[in-house]
Motif scaffolding. Sequence first.
Motif, PDB file in Angstrom:
ATOM      1  N   ASP A   1      72.636  45.395 108.338  1.00 46.99           N
ATOM      2  CA  ASP A   1      73.027  44.143 107.701  1.00 46.99           C
ATOM      3  C   ASP A   1      72.136  43.005 108.187  1.00 46.99           C
ATOM      4  O   ASP A   1      72.327  42.464 109.273  1.00 46.99           O
ATOM      5  CB  ASP A   1      74.498  43.863 108.063  1.00 46.99           C
ATOM      6  CG  ASP A   1      75.104  42.773 107.194  1.00 46.99           C
ATOM      7  OD1 ASP A   1      74.415  42.277 106.281  1.00 46.99           O
ATOM      8  OD2 ASP A   1      76.263  42.422 107.434  1.00 46.99           O
TER       9      ASP A   1
ATOM     10  N   GLN B   1      68.657  38.500 101.244  1.00 48.38           N
ATOM     11  CA  GLN B   1      69.759  39.431 101.489  1.00 48.38           C
ATOM     12  C   GLN B   1      69.514  40.661 100.636  1.00 48.38           C
ATOM     13  O   GLN B   1      69.643  40.614  99.417  1.00 48.38           O
ATOM     14  CB  GLN B   1      71.070  38.737 101.064  1.00 48.38           C
ATOM     15  CG  GLN B   1      72.300  39.579 101.245  1.00 48.38           C
ATOM     16  CD  GLN B   1      73.559  38.721 101.190  1.00 48.38           C
ATOM     17  OE1 GLN B   1      73.523  37.567 100.798  1.00 48.38           O
ATOM     18  NE2 GLN B   1      74.688  39.277 101.566  1.00 48.38           N
TER      19      GLN B   1
ATOM     20  N   GLU C   1      70.380  43.412  98.869  1.00 46.90           N
ATOM     21  CA  GLU C   1      71.458  44.189  98.280  1.00 46.90           C
ATOM     22  C   GLU C   1      71.324  44.149  96.781  1.00 46.90           C
ATOM     23  O   GLU C   1      70.948  43.137  96.228  1.00 46.90           O
ATOM     24  CB  GLU C   1      72.813  43.595  98.664  1.00 46.90           C
ATOM     25  CG  GLU C   1      73.082  43.664 100.146  1.00 46.90           C
ATOM     26  CD  GLU C   1      74.255  42.783 100.536  1.00 46.90           C
ATOM     27  OE1 GLU C   1      74.726  41.999  99.712  1.00 46.90           O
ATOM     28  OE2 GLU C   1      74.684  42.878 101.664  1.00 46.90           O
TER      29      GLU C   1
ATOM     30  N   HIS D   1      74.455  50.211 100.013  1.00 47.36           N
ATOM     31  CA  HIS D   1      73.944  49.315 101.042  1.00 47.36           C
ATOM     32  C   HIS D   1      72.877  50.060 101.846  1.00 47.36           C
ATOM     33  O   HIS D   1      72.914  51.271 101.959  1.00 47.36           O
ATOM     34  CB  HIS D   1      75.097  48.887 101.967  1.00 47.36           C
ATOM     35  CG  HIS D   1      74.794  47.671 102.778  1.00 47.36           C
ATOM     36  ND1 HIS D   1      74.032  47.688 103.910  1.00 47.36           N
ATOM     37  CD2 HIS D   1      75.147  46.380 102.596  1.00 47.36           C
ATOM     38  CE1 HIS D   1      73.932  46.456 104.408  1.00 47.36           C
ATOM     39  NE2 HIS D   1      74.597  45.645 103.632  1.00 47.36           N
TER      40      HIS D   1
ATOM     41  N   TYR E   1      82.710  45.356 101.901  1.00 51.69           N
ATOM     42  CA  TYR E   1      81.722  46.306 102.406  1.00 51.69           C
ATOM     43  C   TYR E   1      82.410  47.356 103.276  1.00 51.69           C
ATOM     44  O   TYR E   1      83.137  47.004 104.207  1.00 51.69           O
ATOM     45  CB  TYR E   1      80.688  45.589 103.286  1.00 51.69           C
ATOM     46  CG  TYR E   1      79.816  44.602 102.575  1.00 51.69           C
ATOM     47  CD1 TYR E   1      80.350  43.416 102.068  1.00 51.69           C
ATOM     48  CD2 TYR E   1      78.464  44.821 102.398  1.00 51.69           C
ATOM     49  CE1 TYR E   1      79.548  42.484 101.420  1.00 51.69           C
ATOM     50  CE2 TYR E   1      77.646  43.893 101.752  1.00 51.69           C
ATOM     51  CZ  TYR E   1      78.197  42.738 101.272  1.00 51.69           C
ATOM     52  OH  TYR E   1      77.407  41.821 100.625  1.00 51.69           O
TER      53      TYR E   1
END
Lengths: 336, 336, 336, 336
Positions: free
Chosen positions: B239, B254, B256, B273, D264
Amino acid sequence: MRDKITVALIGAGRIGLEHAKNLASFPEVQVALVCDPVIEAAKRVSPLARAAGITDAPEEVFARGDIEAVVVCTPTNTHAEMIERAATSKKAVFCEKPVALDLKRTREALEVVRANGVPFQIGFQRRFDTGYAEAKRRLDAGALGRIDQFRAVGRDPGPPPREYLAKSGGLFIDQAIHEFDLARFLAGEVDEVYAWGAVRFSEDAAAVGDVDTATTLLRFKSGALGVIENSRRAVYGYDIVTEIFGMNGKIVVQAEPKTPLRHYSESGYQMDHFHFFMDRFGAAFRAELEAFFHCLAEGTEPSPGVADALESLKISVAATTSWKEGRPVKISEIAV
Amino acid sequence: MRDKITVALIGAGRIGLEHAKNLASFPEVQVALVCDPVIEAAKRVSPLARAAGITDAPEEVFARGDIEAVVVCTPTNTHAEMIERAATSKKAVFCEKPVALDLKRTREALEVVRANGVPFQIGFQRRFDTGYAEAKRRLDAGALGRIDQFRAVGRDPGPPPREYLAKSGGLFIDQAIHEFDLARFLAGEVDEVYAWGAVRFSEDAAAVGDVDTATTLLRFKSGALGVIENSRRAVYGYDIVTEIFGMNGKIVVQAEPKTPLRHYSESGYQMDHFHFFMDRFGAAFRAELEAFFHCLAEGTEPSPGVADALESLKISVAATTSWKEGRPVKISEIAV
Amino acid sequence: MRDKITVALIGAGRIGLEHAKNLASFPEVQVALVCDPVIEAAKRVSPLARAAGITDAPEEVFARGDIEAVVVCTPTNTHAEMIERAATSKKAVFCEKPVALDLKRTREALEVVRANGVPFQIGFQRRFDTGYAEAKRRLDAGALGRIDQFRAVGRDPGPPPREYLAKSGGLFIDQAIHEFDLARFLAGEVDEVYAWGAVRFSEDAAAVGDVDTATTLLRFKSGALGVIENSRRAVYGYDIVTEIFGMNGKIVVQAEPKTPLRHYSESGYQMDHFHFFMDRFGAAFRAELEAFFHCLAEGTEPSPGVADALESLKISVAATTSWKEGRPVKISEIAV
Amino acid sequence: MRDKITVALIGAGRIGLEHAKNLASFPEVQVALVCDPVIEAAKRVSPLARAAGITDAPEEVFARGDIEAVVVCTPTNTHAEMIERAATSKKAVFCEKPVALDLKRTREALEVVRANGVPFQIGFQRRFDTGYAEAKRRLDAGALGRIDQFRAVGRDPGPPPREYLAKSGGLFIDQAIHEFDLARFLAGEVDEVYAWGAVRFSEDAAAVGDVDTATTLLRFKSGALGVIENSRRAVYGYDIVTEIFGMNGKIVVQAEPKTPLRHYSESGYQMDHFHFFMDRFGAAFRAELEAFFHCLAEGTEPSPGVADALESLKISVAATTSWKEGRPVKISEIAV
């Protein structure tokens, strides 16, 4: 639910007008009076609430035995008095945040509420947003397990006028309190804070001894770490993002885009952003009142209530102290 | 660009293997030697690099006059020595981060680089990711105007083993340095830090006196405020999020979703992810080497270089000190 | 896998150059020859492939006994001949799509492939994109159950030049074949098509009797319905979207945004879009070659193969017929 | 706007209940009567509308001279009669779609509206959704230039019961009419259609001679091409997507996610999808009524009106004919 509940709206300014429209949309609610010292304001707002009457005298509201509840949207510096008088008159109270800008006055007013045993709800409307409410449901269901980190950002499209700033209590009390309340709502009670602030663009903030930009560290009683970022200005609009991170994942609440529309052109694709709190949280303002009346009808306790009003303010006060004194501050230090 | 450049790869472990593949993909690069004390490792990696030979002796690399550059992927505790020997042998150096875990050894090695005037690049690969590189371009073009806030999060899918942790220098030096480098790259030099850390889940971290969760405040020399959040574990993967906020807007990087696929089912819709740094930053690893060889060919100075290796580490050291001593620490306090 | 496979690249134009780079990145692949009638092109591309030699004579490739496989990137009108000569020389063939613009020539060439028993793969690279490959995996695992609807859009950033259009076979054969192949790959064989076309902007398309905009209905043998939308021009870039809808949900493959960056400004927020097939499908071009060589090494049959080359073209031919004759056309009508 | 307008709500079923709530939220609207042949239904809905009275007799509504407008939410087969009686009584009419299931009856009723000169609005509520309204504004401002392609998908979460299906007029008239109306609203009038339908899962649809899955090609009078995809069932909810493609870009309206929340977990991240038309278009139902009353107050013509009710139905009828006869059908063929 009961068939009828008779209500007064006290304060017919900008936010009072929004509450008026919502009051008209609840079939069981009858607005008996709209009250504002500026009678023209009461007159203008009254039809939106489908109100039976108007007055410029709060005492008229408190004297009416048929009025069971009041919705308080007056200027902040009168909230505590309105709450006390309503509680003494045995009326349930919904009050816009905050109760007062200092803890002493807040505590006094809430003591009167407690002593009179009237239902009380404070206007932290974000808790009723579909995103935050759903996040809370999932957290309560254990979706993330133990929470380890929390983050919220709160940015307004532009700073309020200097006169407002001068009486606002400062960024941590006026603005960041919404993020502090979300922190408590979603991740639990806070033990300690540490805050940095800066003046980046607002001469008004500097002039009144406030900041326009701030970052606040939170240490939760659980040991989890949190951080809040605030700014008084964002050219793209109203920027409210919250993230809860735990051992089984994370949940992010981030209201984008504003409309379900993507516009593709030579420069890629574009989406709209929310402008301010009424277009972002309009539905939440309605939902919080609906919840309040639901509790009255069911005889259950409204939430967020007295403790939330007090505890979230304590974090604001602690953050202000931390910023001024340049040191970590325990919430337990904050005398009330 | 020049037609040919002869190179050695030193270190044939996990990251060396990735660099080997990338080296084979640059037509002007000829890998003369793959060097690893475990000759079997060198043998395994050699064909990936289309290397002409292998060796288990670094001195063979340094003695070869035709080798102009080395790519150093050895264990961290040997980086400084490899850098010094390569520089003394007048070879350009690309070295994985960090140079060393402490500032003294880092400074010594980089002094040798400077004294010998050889090109040097440190492996902060994120700067070469399409997202971060594009963000940098827009910032340099003034897209946001003055920068007021910076935020980065760095979460790994899971903590490294205890043996690694014990020698890693700690979370701020081992993990957060990537976020600190992004802060400098995108928002400028840092003046002061303040860090909180916690052990939330990792007994190994506790055992070696480290933390697994941390938040670090940054005050930039410009007066802007920043915050870095780190965790050693995220069940959903790797992340990495970065946000730069300025007077004209904000830029968020970011990555994603991982794949361009949305899967709709009864439970809404789902996207993938990223798992770890190789699937997130694989292309950036190639791009950083490409940039290094481009600089060698053009005779320009590679970047990030000596100063970046040093300054980003200083923030890590300052954050470690802040966490241990519970006080804000100025970068200027950090002796070198 | 085997240690070595010796390969020739035939055709050193735009797409040949991309394949050359990818060939250099497979350690087991040795490019013996780069072949192009324009020897300068072969010379330029040769180092990218780390090739041992160059030639302007295809016969040199076919005569070399050590060359096991060829990658054919010559102009479309020579594909069939190259395939036949390679097959006759017992070499495995990877060929860019299409085999030929008409079914007769396609069938002839593929018959030679079959007769000689050589491995054959056609360049429908999208099947190797992470999004499409993952969609296929989930579909094969039954994620959607029975498929009921299929949709694909294919829009290029701009139309090719008139000379290209004149020889392209028309929009359905030149462009829509990629969407037809995806339809077969993801939703099964097609029974019937019905197509509408229009000239909306391209004088060149009109001049050569082609269309620049088209919509094609598909009826699958399973009874599912599909639709393909095509345009030769999209100002925002390369627009490839695919949706498979079934009894348990839907899967959408849509590659956006191009970079992991969101840019917030006064006009909302903006993201980048892909420009053309090399930035969108660059990794897929590498992956399809990797799969081809993997099959050669393992002795398994490459895919998409002879049947895919033929069947996807049949849909293109049927759509062209439907558009011209204004009636639904069964794939079974298409004589071969 | 005028201070007051007196209104009757005719029909107190599911959709009448929603309109009742919305009527209560307009301060200038006074609901004089809620009318339903099932008086219990009228009684239940009446307080939601803050109505002055209830009745089971429509003639009572039409006889009341003070009632200026009616909102018709009765079963479809009574719409035409209610419209005619309201128009003859000189009352403005807001009517849920459709006027009738056949063109003849529709035309008759709308003739009575025209002859009596009363304002009329048909309930195509999507036009008032923030996404579609904003798309329309941008298109009218020329954001896309000439429109070349149009696409809409309409999927319901599940098929209605057989009894409903049997009287619904079929998928093209009952369901696809919403997409056909969006096509006209956003991309202009339609010249010709061609439709394919299939029974994929609904025995009820088969039993009543209807389809549950369909695709309809549209050729607009401008020459642009369009396509509509429909399904009576989608397990993930209510799937409404619209795309307008033009020479300067494209606009996509796609309401996702339902809540501003991303979750998530180990399986990537998940977002919610809308369930059905009330959670997707609830705000649009309010906005369409607001627009209707705004027009009455301003004396302007409501929209969508008579022509929209008629023209969108013609496309539905033409699509039904095309599906049954297996041929393209011109809208001009449709006798009225």
